[in-house]
Enzyme design. Structure first.
Site, PDB file in Angstrom:
ATOM      1  CB  THR A   9      -0.913   0.039   1.098  1.00  0.00           C
ATOM      2  OG1 THR A   9      -0.292   0.218   2.436  1.00  0.00           O
ATOM      3  CG2 THR A   9      -1.971  -1.205   1.191  1.00  0.00           C
ATOM      4  CD  GLU A  82       4.521  -1.182   6.595  1.00  0.00           C
ATOM      5  OE1 GLU A  82       3.602  -2.032   6.929  1.00  0.00           O
ATOM      6  OE2 GLU A  82       4.833  -0.848   5.596  1.00  0.00           O
TER       7      GLU A  82
END
Length: 156
Positions: A9, A82
């Site tokens: 993404t 993340e």
């Protein structure tokens, strides 16, 4: 500056690319496109359709993505974004350069010309065992023919 390979993404045209160009989070300079030297399973998993590269070398596909040079501030942001080290782990992987735009020092230019460089990649060893049986992809697009649209964090 560190080199980071993104495959999900955070790529150009994908839902979280806005973070890569937000200089308040640090600097990220696009260097080129690449793919993993080894094969890895890239799956789309969970109720938010998140792309995950499972850290199972030798299984799956050569995963395509983008190479960036990032400063320490952006690297720290990416670690937090993340969920490192719980959701993803940042590890060095060998990336084959497919297309290079970067302008760096002689060593970096030579590495790109030779076709392979080490980059940090956010992959995971902390996944439910059933993810291994999901379909493997060689490239990620949130609006791809897989029909599994990514759900933005602000929409969860």
């Amino acid at each position: 500056m560190a080199r980071v390979f993104v495959y999900g993404t955070l790529k150009k045209g994908q839902p979280n690319y806005k973070h890569m160009i937000n200089t308040a989070k640090g600097l990220a300079k696009f260097q080129g496109r690449g793919r993993t030297v080894e094969k890895y399973p890239l799956v789309i998993a969970g109720k938010y359709n998140i792309p995950y590269m499972l850290n199972i070398p030798g299984t799956g596909h050569h995963v395509a993505g983008e190479i960036y040079s990032v400063d320490d501030q952006m690297l720290q942001f990416l670690d937090e974004f993340e969920g490192c080290p719980d959701m993803y782990q940042r590890t060095l992987m060998r990336i084959e350069v497919v297309e290079w735009e970067g302008k760096g020092g002689a060593g970096e230019t030579r590495a790109a010309a030779e076709g392979v460089m080490e980059c940090f990649v956010y992959s995971t060893t902390t996944y439910p065992p059933e993810w291994v049986s999901l379909p493997y992809h060689d490239s990620y697009d949130s609006s791809g023919k897989h029909g599994l649209s990514y759900v933005l964090r602000e929409s969860r």
